[in-house]
Design a protein around this motif. Structure first.
Motif, PDB file in Angstrom:
ATOM      1  N   ASP A   1       0.836  -1.214   0.000  1.00 44.75           N
ATOM      2  CA  ASP A   1       0.000   0.000   0.000  1.00 44.75           C
ATOM      3  C   ASP A   1       0.866   1.258   0.000  1.00 44.75           C
ATOM      4  N   SER A   2       1.888   1.235   0.860  1.00 42.15           N
ATOM      5  CA  SER A   2       2.726   2.438   0.969  1.00 42.15           C
ATOM      6  C   SER A   2       3.424   2.711  -0.362  1.00 42.15           C
ATOM      7  N   ALA A   3       3.873   1.636  -1.032  1.00 41.34           N
ATOM      8  CA  ALA A   3       4.539   1.826  -2.324  1.00 41.34           C
ATOM      9  C   ALA A   3       3.546   2.344  -3.364  1.00 41.34           C
ATOM     10  N   ARG A   4       2.333   1.815  -3.343  1.00 44.76           N
ATOM     11  CA  ARG A   4       1.355   2.231  -4.349  1.00 44.76           C
ATOM     12  C   ARG A   4       0.972   3.709  -4.205  1.00 44.76           C
ATOM     13  N   VAL A   5       0.971   4.215  -2.985  1.00 47.00           N
ATOM     14  CA  VAL A   5       0.692   5.634  -2.780  1.00 47.00           C
ATOM     15  C   VAL A   5       1.715   6.476  -3.530  1.00 47.00           C
ATOM     16  N   ILE A   6       2.996   6.117  -3.331  1.00 50.74           N
ATOM     17  CA  ILE A   6       4.063   6.851  -4.006  1.00 50.74           C
ATOM     18  C   ILE A   6       3.942   6.705  -5.526  1.00 50.74           C
ATOM     19  N   LEU A   7       3.749   5.446  -5.951  1.00 51.91           N
ATOM     20  CA  LEU A   7       3.805   5.180  -7.390  1.00 51.91           C
ATOM     21  C   LEU A   7       2.619   5.801  -8.124  1.00 51.91           C
TER      22      LEU A   7
ATOM     23  N   LEU B   1       3.354   7.716 -11.319  1.00 51.20           N
ATOM     24  CA  LEU B   1       2.893   7.159 -12.597  1.00 51.20           C
ATOM     25  C   LEU B   1       1.514   7.660 -12.996  1.00 51.20           C
ATOM     26  N   GLY B   2       0.834   8.317 -12.105  1.00 47.39           N
ATOM     27  CA  GLY B   2      -0.516   8.768 -12.431  1.00 47.39           C
ATOM     28  C   GLY B   2      -1.546   8.011 -11.618  1.00 47.39           C
ATOM     29  N   VAL B   3      -2.566   8.718 -11.192  1.00 46.17           N
ATOM     30  CA  VAL B   3      -3.533   8.141 -10.260  1.00 46.17           C
ATOM     31  C   VAL B   3      -4.342   7.005 -10.862  1.00 46.17           C
ATOM     32  N   ASP B   4      -4.419   6.950 -12.206  1.00 52.47           N
ATOM     33  CA  ASP B   4      -5.263   5.917 -12.793  1.00 52.47           C
ATOM     34  C   ASP B   4      -4.468   4.750 -13.372  1.00 52.47           C
ATOM     35  N   THR B   5      -3.210   4.632 -12.931  1.00 51.33           N
ATOM     36  CA  THR B   5      -2.412   3.481 -13.359  1.00 51.33           C
ATOM     37  C   THR B   5      -3.076   2.202 -12.867  1.00 51.33           C
ATOM     38  N   CYS B   6      -3.069   1.175 -13.729  1.00 51.96           N
ATOM     39  CA  CYS B   6      -3.781  -0.047 -13.335  1.00 51.96           C
ATOM     40  C   CYS B   6      -3.011  -0.823 -12.287  1.00 51.96           C
TER      41      CYS B   6
ATOM     42  N   LEU C   1       1.042  -1.160 -11.355  1.00 52.85           N
ATOM     43  CA  LEU C   1       1.542  -0.688 -10.058  1.00 52.85           C
ATOM     44  C   LEU C   1       2.323  -1.793  -9.350  1.00 52.85           C
ATOM     45  N   ASP C   2       1.810  -3.007  -9.392  1.00 51.41           N
ATOM     46  CA  ASP C   2       2.477  -4.092  -8.685  1.00 51.41           C
ATOM     47  C   ASP C   2       3.848  -4.385  -9.278  1.00 51.41           C
ATOM     48  N   GLN C   3       3.902  -4.370 -10.631  1.00 52.36           N
ATOM     49  CA  GLN C   3       5.212  -4.644 -11.236  1.00 52.36           C
ATOM     50  C   GLN C   3       6.185  -3.509 -10.949  1.00 52.36           C
ATOM     51  N   ALA C   4       5.677  -2.284 -10.963  1.00 49.71           N
ATOM     52  CA  ALA C   4       6.540  -1.151 -10.623  1.00 49.71           C
ATOM     53  C   ALA C   4       7.012  -1.264  -9.179  1.00 49.71           C
ATOM     54  N   THR C   5       6.133  -1.709  -8.311  1.00 48.96           N
ATOM     55  CA  THR C   5       6.520  -1.914  -6.913  1.00 48.96           C
ATOM     56  C   THR C   5       7.674  -2.909  -6.812  1.00 48.96           C
ATOM     57  N   ALA C   6       7.532  -4.001  -7.565  1.00 48.62           N
ATOM     58  CA  ALA C   6       8.599  -5.008  -7.536  1.00 48.62           C
ATOM     59  C   ALA C   6       9.914  -4.411  -8.021  1.00 48.62           C
ATOM     60  N   SER C   7       9.854  -3.615  -9.102  1.00 45.75           N
ATOM     61  CA  SER C   7      11.077  -3.013  -9.626  1.00 45.75           C
ATOM     62  C   SER C   7      11.695  -2.048  -8.618  1.00 45.75           C
ATOM     63  N   LEU C   8      10.835  -1.314  -7.965  1.00 50.26           N
ATOM     64  CA  LEU C   8      11.332  -0.290  -7.041  1.00 50.26           C
ATOM     65  C   LEU C   8      11.893  -0.925  -5.773  1.00 50.26           C
ATOM     66  N   ILE C   9      11.078  -1.767  -5.162  1.00 42.41           N
ATOM     67  CA  ILE C   9      11.435  -2.317  -3.864  1.00 42.41           C
ATOM     68  C   ILE C   9      12.329  -3.543  -3.964  1.00 42.41           C
ATOM     69  N   GLY C  10      12.132  -4.332  -5.013  1.00 42.67           N
ATOM     70  CA  GLY C  10      12.769  -5.634  -5.135  1.00 42.67           C
ATOM     71  C   GLY C  10      14.242  -5.663  -4.799  1.00 42.67           C
TER      72      GLY C  10
END
Lengths: 199, 199, 199, 199
Positions: B132-138, B142-147, B151-160
DNA sequence: GTCTAAGCGAGACGGTACGTCTGGTCTTTAC
DNA sequence: GTAAAGACCAGACGTACCGTCTCGCTTAGAC
């Protein structure tokens, strides 16, 4: 082979050693890591309890010894002409390892346990099978003389997203490993870009 | 007494609830997750054992309830003009959380436990504080209407990479979070392509 | 119900207590003292191991509690007009007790154990069932105000030969208890001098 | 050296035999009978475990072999002109043996063990050191051709009270052995009455 | 001088009881 | 009807000893 040092006394029984490792492997699959028990392993292996304690300290140690060889083998990836193809193959091998293999289940459990058990953490640090497998690939991609720290960071970039995906309970089928490999490939190309290795 | 809902009988004791959560937190720091015990928590809290079992099923549940609020607070990052700065701030908050905070230690232990305990995995899936915390940032980047999947894949790239680094026992000081943020930032800029959100 | 004192918590289970004492008695007969085991008693009684340890320290303690009441009853001898008849009856009761009764087998084992275990010796010293039973008889024969030391020495004279006979493995049928009683009777008549008690 | 019988192979080591008996004696004094262990004896003797099992079956057997000679010697009493003096001397030797000697401690433990271990009982029956010593004295007092059964009952009368006194934990100093001897002496005088054997 | 046989110290083997601990449940009294 | 206390059954923990089984080595007489 046995009689590990020409010393006195009855030599260690290879039969008992194999039975314990086998039993540990079986039990991991059948009852899961948490429900595994040194007593259970000994009973299942048809081995005295003391015999287990004589050679191993914890179930983590047993599991590691039982899985390390399989893991090394499952994570070895054939060289390919195309670096991105090689990285993709590696990520797929790693996914298969962590989600479908016995040895991989053992490693997942151990890495999990290491988060709250320093002894397990030390054990894993002492024989970094996954890191080693990644470094083999990355040395082929980035050059054989890439320094250790660079290799480690590249490993994190390559493995990290997949690792996070699996360890936070996502479905492995939904992760696009090819895209991950390509992103990394581009990034590594830049790194090894100007010419030599670490740039 | 406050009688928080119109039920019959003696109302639940807020004192007992708080004492249990507090004791769990203390014990995690003092003896570690593995050595924590429902009995130990109850004794330390000065609470009957049955009272703990009445309201929670496992130590994981207690720990989660004890840490979720702290975690949410520690992982909230102020908006910034520069996306990369924001991503960097987030990675640093996450590093601090996982390596220096009580609540973070609890989450590490729980994520670890989830690798071999489906009940804990389900528990974490039900309240994905870190995601959740990552999705708030992303969503800001990336824009509020990113699917959701993006978002999940971006989270993995960012946090992974950070996640891998810490979960495989590396020193957090040796990881260049700024570089990680920048790499991700570039990648995200391409993704959100035409140029709306990140400018 | 029972609630042995106004204390808090679940009261001690009389069912468990009886089951343990019963199991100990059975096992003594079935497998013998040496092969008795706290674990075995607990299992046989269908009781948790901790429950046994909570209330007793050793198998000797359990056995004593299981046998003391029976022993007291088996060693009580009805008064008779003739002192020698009374002494004979007592010696026969003691012989029967030590050679044919469950409780007597327990006492033999305990007295034996006491020879090399001070804890068992202390246990027996704390509740001298056999000595008490002899003193009851001897007070009737020698007079109610006979001093303790005289009683003890008379006890040794009365019981000693029989005791030696049995404890060194002789056949009880070959010992003439009537003769023993008569010898003692004569000796006691001299002791209680002028001639009141024995007539 | 002497090669005890014409057998083949390495002859039994007298060194090992002596070391085991010595170790058993020491351990009895140091840790007590119950805490003695075949393993402990072997370790203390600097001898292989199998060497102990090859020559003895139980710790009782070792202890008996270690103590029998000492016991026989300590229980031998010089002839005296006065039968009562001789009986008194014997009772005092027996008291000293059972309460102050190493060998006596071993015998107490063994007689105790015999109460619940038929194997130990058989062992003691096979070499009745105490009974033999008493019969030597009693044959001097009652006549050399006194029948075995009479000797045994006289033994019980003589030793019994002392035996009971010590085995039920009384203080040896409080027992009047001279009185015991005198009582027995009178009784024996009646028995050998008509006048033949003792003269 | 081998060769054969048995005893030697050492120590691992499969078992099992020890006494302690925790897990969950149950049963009291007190509020 | 919750809370605190504490006993209940079950079973794993790691240790110790059991009696047996290899090992390599030694010590003798037989050949």
């Amino acid at each position: 082979m046995e009689q590990q040092n020409g010393r006195l006394g009855r030599p260690r029984s290879e039969r008992a050693r194999a039975a314990v490792l086998h039993a540990a492997d079986d039990l991991l699959v059948e009852v899961g890591y948490a429900a595994m028990t040194l007593k259970g392993i000994a009973d299942r292996a048809g081995v005295g309890r003391q015999t287990v304690y004589r050679w191993w300290s914890t179930k983590a140690e047993i599991l590691l010894e039982a899985s390390a060889d399989d893991a090394r083998q499952e994570l070895a990836v054939e060289p390919a002409d195309d670096p991105v193809a090689e990285l993709t193959a590696y990520l797929e091998a790693l996914t298969a390892f962590l989600t479908r293999s016995h040895a991989g289940a053992a490693y997942r459990a151990l890495i999990g346990e290491a988060q709250h058990d320093p002894a397990v953490a030390a054990l894993l640090a002492g024989d970094d099978v996954i890191g080693d497998s990644a470094r083999v690939i990355l040395r082929r991609v980035l050059g054989v003389d890439t320094c250790r720290h660079t290799l480690d960071q590249a490993t994190a970039s390559l493995i990290g997203p997949l690792f996070f995906w699996l360890f936070t309970g996502h479905d492995p089928a939904l992760l696009d490993t090819a895209a991950l490999a390509e992103t990394c490939g581009r990034q590594f190309a830049v790194m090894s870009g100007g010419g030599e290795s670490t740039g």
